[in-house]
Design a protein around this motif. Structure first.
Motif, PDB file in Angstrom:
ATOM      1  N   TRP A   1       0.859  -1.305   0.102  1.00  0.00           N
ATOM      2  CA  TRP A   1       0.075   0.090  -0.037  1.00  0.00           C
ATOM      3  C   TRP A   1       0.855   1.283   0.193  1.00  0.00           C
ATOM      4  O   TRP A   1       0.757   2.356  -0.816  1.00  0.00           O
ATOM      5  CB  TRP A   1      -1.005  -0.139   1.255  1.00  0.00           C
ATOM      6  CG  TRP A   1      -1.807   1.014   1.509  1.00  0.00           C
ATOM      7  CD1 TRP A   1      -2.764   1.706   0.447  1.00  0.00           C
ATOM      8  CD2 TRP A   1      -2.208   1.701   2.540  1.00  0.00           C
ATOM      9  NE1 TRP A   1      -3.430   2.733   0.608  1.00  0.00           N
ATOM     10  CE2 TRP A   1      -3.368   2.775   2.084  1.00  0.00           C
ATOM     11  CE3 TRP A   1      -1.729   1.603   3.868  1.00  0.00           C
ATOM     12  CZ2 TRP A   1      -3.715   3.526   2.910  1.00  0.00           C
ATOM     13  CZ3 TRP A   1      -2.604   2.649   4.644  1.00  0.00           C
ATOM     14  CH2 TRP A   1      -3.604   3.438   4.331  1.00  0.00           C
ATOM     15  N   VAL A   2       1.991   1.067   0.974  1.00  0.00           N
ATOM     16  CA  VAL A   2       2.847   2.610   0.952  1.00  0.00           C
ATOM     17  C   VAL A   2       3.381   2.528  -0.145  1.00  0.00           C
ATOM     18  O   VAL A   2       3.777   3.816  -0.681  1.00  0.00           O
ATOM     19  CB  VAL A   2       3.637   2.231   2.508  1.00  0.00           C
ATOM     20  CG1 VAL A   2       4.649   3.500   2.145  1.00  0.00           C
ATOM     21  CG2 VAL A   2       2.868   2.498   3.328  1.00  0.00           C
ATOM     22  N   SER A   3       4.249   1.548  -1.001  1.00  0.00           N
ATOM     23  CA  SER A   3       4.835   1.820  -1.877  1.00  0.00           C
ATOM     24  C   SER A   3       4.305   2.285  -3.441  1.00  0.00           C
ATOM     25  O   SER A   3       4.899   2.781  -4.171  1.00  0.00           O
ATOM     26  CB  SER A   3       5.480   0.386  -2.399  1.00  0.00           C
ATOM     27  OG  SER A   3       4.522  -0.573  -2.868  1.00  0.00           O
ATOM     28  N   GLY A   4       2.833   2.102  -3.430  1.00  0.00           N
ATOM     29  CA  GLY A   4       2.152   2.359  -4.626  1.00  0.00           C
ATOM     30  C   GLY A   4       1.224   3.511  -4.388  1.00  0.00           C
ATOM     31  O   GLY A   4       0.482   3.750  -5.423  1.00  0.00           O
ATOM     32  N   SER A   5       1.192   4.135  -3.274  1.00  0.00           N
ATOM     33  CA  SER A   5       0.172   5.282  -2.837  1.00  0.00           C
ATOM     34  C   SER A   5       0.647   6.195  -2.175  1.00  0.00           C
ATOM     35  O   SER A   5       0.999   6.065  -1.263  1.00  0.00           O
ATOM     36  CB  SER A   5      -0.978   4.331  -2.233  1.00  0.00           C
ATOM     37  OG  SER A   5      -1.874   5.562  -1.781  1.00  0.00           O
TER      38      SER A   5
ATOM     39  N   ALA B   1       6.548  13.189   2.376  1.00  0.00           N
ATOM     40  CA  ALA B   1       6.451  13.058   1.059  1.00  0.00           C
ATOM     41  C   ALA B   1       7.876  12.639   0.455  1.00  0.00           C
ATOM     42  O   ALA B   1       7.766  11.856  -0.650  1.00  0.00           O
ATOM     43  CB  ALA B   1       5.860  14.345   0.534  1.00  0.00           C
ATOM     44  N   ASP B   2       8.799  13.062   1.047  1.00  0.00           N
ATOM     45  CA  ASP B   2      10.256  12.758   0.337  1.00  0.00           C
ATOM     46  C   ASP B   2      10.955  12.135   1.459  1.00  0.00           C
ATOM     47  O   ASP B   2      11.637  13.039   2.306  1.00  0.00           O
ATOM     48  CB  ASP B   2      10.897  14.143  -0.216  1.00  0.00           C
ATOM     49  CG  ASP B   2      12.304  13.720  -0.899  1.00  0.00           C
ATOM     50  OD1 ASP B   2      12.539  12.530  -1.087  1.00  0.00           O
ATOM     51  OD2 ASP B   2      13.027  14.669  -1.013  1.00  0.00           O
ATOM     52  N   PRO B   3      11.071  10.815   1.350  1.00  0.00           N
ATOM     53  CA  PRO B   3      11.709   9.910   2.429  1.00  0.00           C
ATOM     54  C   PRO B   3      13.209   9.610   2.058  1.00  0.00           C
ATOM     55  O   PRO B   3      13.538   8.649   2.613  1.00  0.00           O
ATOM     56  CB  PRO B   3      10.983   8.661   2.595  1.00  0.00           C
ATOM     57  CG  PRO B   3      10.174   8.627   1.203  1.00  0.00           C
ATOM     58  CD  PRO B   3      10.451   9.708   0.656  1.00  0.00           C
ATOM     59  N   GLY B   4      13.609  10.566   1.295  1.00  0.00           N
ATOM     60  CA  GLY B   4      15.039  10.399   0.618  1.00  0.00           C
ATOM     61  C   GLY B   4      16.131  10.004   1.594  1.00  0.00           C
ATOM     62  O   GLY B   4      17.126   9.215   1.592  1.00  0.00           O
ATOM     63  N   SER B   5      15.928  10.950   2.897  1.00  0.00           N
ATOM     64  CA  SER B   5      17.062  10.778   3.974  1.00  0.00           C
ATOM     65  C   SER B   5      16.882   9.322   4.778  1.00  0.00           C
ATOM     66  O   SER B   5      17.986   9.188   5.218  1.00  0.00           O
ATOM     67  CB  SER B   5      16.784  11.878   4.893  1.00  0.00           C
ATOM     68  OG  SER B   5      15.647  11.778   5.516  1.00  0.00           O
TER      69      SER B   5
ATOM     70  N   ALA C   1      11.042  -0.177  -0.980  1.00  0.00           N
ATOM     71  CA  ALA C   1      10.575  -0.673  -2.113  1.00  0.00           C
ATOM     72  C   ALA C   1      10.403   0.413  -3.303  1.00  0.00           C
ATOM     73  O   ALA C   1      10.723   0.154  -4.462  1.00  0.00           O
ATOM     74  CB  ALA C   1       9.169  -1.685  -2.250  1.00  0.00           C
ATOM     75  N   ASP C   2       9.842   1.357  -2.682  1.00  0.00           N
ATOM     76  CA  ASP C   2       9.426   2.589  -3.514  1.00  0.00           C
ATOM     77  C   ASP C   2      10.774   3.131  -4.465  1.00  0.00           C
ATOM     78  O   ASP C   2      10.854   3.789  -5.124  1.00  0.00           O
ATOM     79  CB  ASP C   2       8.459   3.515  -3.124  1.00  0.00           C
ATOM     80  CG  ASP C   2       7.968   4.651  -4.120  1.00  0.00           C
ATOM     81  OD1 ASP C   2       7.466   4.150  -4.909  1.00  0.00           O
ATOM     82  OD2 ASP C   2       8.090   5.849  -3.853  1.00  0.00           O
ATOM     83  N   ALA C   3      11.781   3.195  -3.505  1.00  0.00           N
ATOM     84  CA  ALA C   3      13.055   3.824  -3.776  1.00  0.00           C
ATOM     85  C   ALA C   3      13.977   2.869  -4.679  1.00  0.00           C
ATOM     86  O   ALA C   3      15.020   2.948  -4.932  1.00  0.00           O
ATOM     87  CB  ALA C   3      13.740   4.033  -2.480  1.00  0.00           C
ATOM     88  N   GLY C   4      13.204   1.404  -4.863  1.00  0.00           N
ATOM     89  CA  GLY C   4      14.290   0.746  -5.495  1.00  0.00           C
ATOM     90  C   GLY C   4      15.154  -0.104  -4.852  1.00  0.00           C
ATOM     91  O   GLY C   4      16.321  -0.743  -5.426  1.00  0.00           O
ATOM     92  N   ARG C   5      14.972  -0.322  -3.466  1.00  0.00           N
ATOM     93  CA  ARG C   5      15.970  -0.685  -2.619  1.00  0.00           C
ATOM     94  C   ARG C   5      15.585  -1.462  -1.682  1.00  0.00           C
ATOM     95  O   ARG C   5      15.857  -1.802  -0.483  1.00  0.00           O
ATOM     96  CB  ARG C   5      16.579   0.522  -1.785  1.00  0.00           C
ATOM     97  CG  ARG C   5      17.213   1.654  -2.659  1.00  0.00           C
ATOM     98  CD  ARG C   5      18.241   2.561  -1.909  1.00  0.00           C
ATOM     99  NE  ARG C   5      19.385   1.905  -1.695  1.00  0.00           N
ATOM    100  CZ  ARG C   5      19.970   1.605  -0.463  1.00  0.00           C
ATOM    101  NH1 ARG C   5      19.350   2.187   0.679  1.00  0.00           N
ATOM    102  NH2 ARG C   5      21.067   0.929  -0.158  1.00  0.00           N
TER     103      ARG C   5
END
Length: 316
Positions: A119-123, A134-138, A202-206
């Motif tokens: 759910w989190v990875s695709g929504s 919104a931006d969890p890059g850190s 998963a959303d970050a491809g990692r």
């Protein structure tokens, strides 16, 4: 030294030492008293040997200490035997008896965490609902917070911190199980944390990095949490359905079993904490780290369903 006065002052403790040395069974407090009296009398005998020429007194105390020494050593052996029996019989049998409960907890936990992860990875709406940035890059980037969490502190201090935290989480899941809902909530929040982290990675491809850091220690660690949760829920269900026993008798019996599980899980979580503190952040290839975690997990399962099953069947 006035030997007569010295003897008069200490004769009651010598008599007590002789009494405990001849006693067939000792309680924990009596065993501690025996050891304390043995040490004290040894010091007194040494003092008398340097000041008193009375061979009868010296011989009597020497004989008393010889007998007490055998009892002290026997008490220590019995204590080690009790510890050995706990880990070869009591603990694995208690975990085996409740295996339907903790495997059920494990299945529900994995299903919820996996569902939340998808759910989190695709929504984007899922992140807003759960309050995820919104931006969890850190968190998800290479060298981000997810990875540095395992290496930000010295290995030994981190392992101790992880062990303490996991013991606390397991204790909450176990002992709040009497009320059922608090234990369910604690388990759900852990599944939520795992699921959200998996979804973001998963959303970050990692996702490979996620499993590379979670699985080495997480397999055994989460199994311990599942066992604690299962034991807690079993305790709560006993309050609802005590079976053929009275509610008080059923709760007392299941409470003792839950305490046995809690004590044994302290050792299990020490193993997973050591893996998390030293193996997970080691920099070794992921297959090696995961392989070590898998060995620990399989070892625990063989221990429960092998040793535990035999112990449970033998005590029926």
């Amino acid at each position: 030294m006035d030997v007569d006065a010295y003897t008069y002052t200490h004769r009651q403790s010598w008599y007590r030492l002789d009494q405990l040395s001849r006693q067939h069974r000792l309680s924990g407090a009596e065993a501690d008293e025996l050891m304390a009296l043995y040490r004290r009398t040894s010091q007194q005998l040494s003092r008398l040997q340097s000041h008193s020429p009375d061979p009868e007194l010296i011989g009597g105390l020497s004989a008393l200490l010889t007998r007490a020494r055998g009892r002290v050593l026997g008490t220590r052996v019995e204590a080690w035997r009790a510890v050995g029996r706990f880990f070869t019989h009591s603990f694995p049998a208690a975990v085996y008896r409740i295996w339907p409960w903790w495997t059920g907890v494990a299945a529900a936990f994995v299903a919820i965490a996996a569902g939340l992860g998808v759910w989190v990875s695709g929504s984007g709406s899922a992140r807003r609902i759960l309050g995820v940035p919104a931006d969890p890059g850190s968190l998800t980037s290479p060298g981000g917070e997810f990875e540095t969490y395992y290496s930000a502190h010295p290995h030994d201090a981190f392992a101790a911190q992880v062990w303490t935290n996991n013991v606390w989480v397991s204790a909450v899941a176990l002992f709040t199980g009497l009320l059922i809902l608090p234990a369910v909530y604690a388990l759900f929040m852990n599944a939520l944390n795992v699921g959200v982290s998996a979804g973001l990675m998963a959303d970050a491809g990692r996702l490979d990095a996620f499993f590379g850091f979670i699985l080495p220690h997480g397999m055994l660690e989460l199994t311990a949490v599942f066992v604690a949760g299962g034991a807690g829920l079993k305790l709560g269900w006993t309050l609802i359905d005590p079976g053929r026993r009275s509610r008080a008798q059923a709760l007392a019996r299941q409470g003792r079993a839950s305490a046995t599980v809690a004590l044994g899980l302290v050792a299990v979580l020490a193993v997973s904490g050591t893996i998390e503190g030293f193996i997970t952040p080691s920099g070794w290839p992921a297959p090696v780290r995961i392989g070590i975690g898998l060995i620990a997990e399989l070892g625990f399962l063989v221990y429960v369903f092998g040793v535990g099953r035999r112990a449970a069947k033998g005590s029926v």
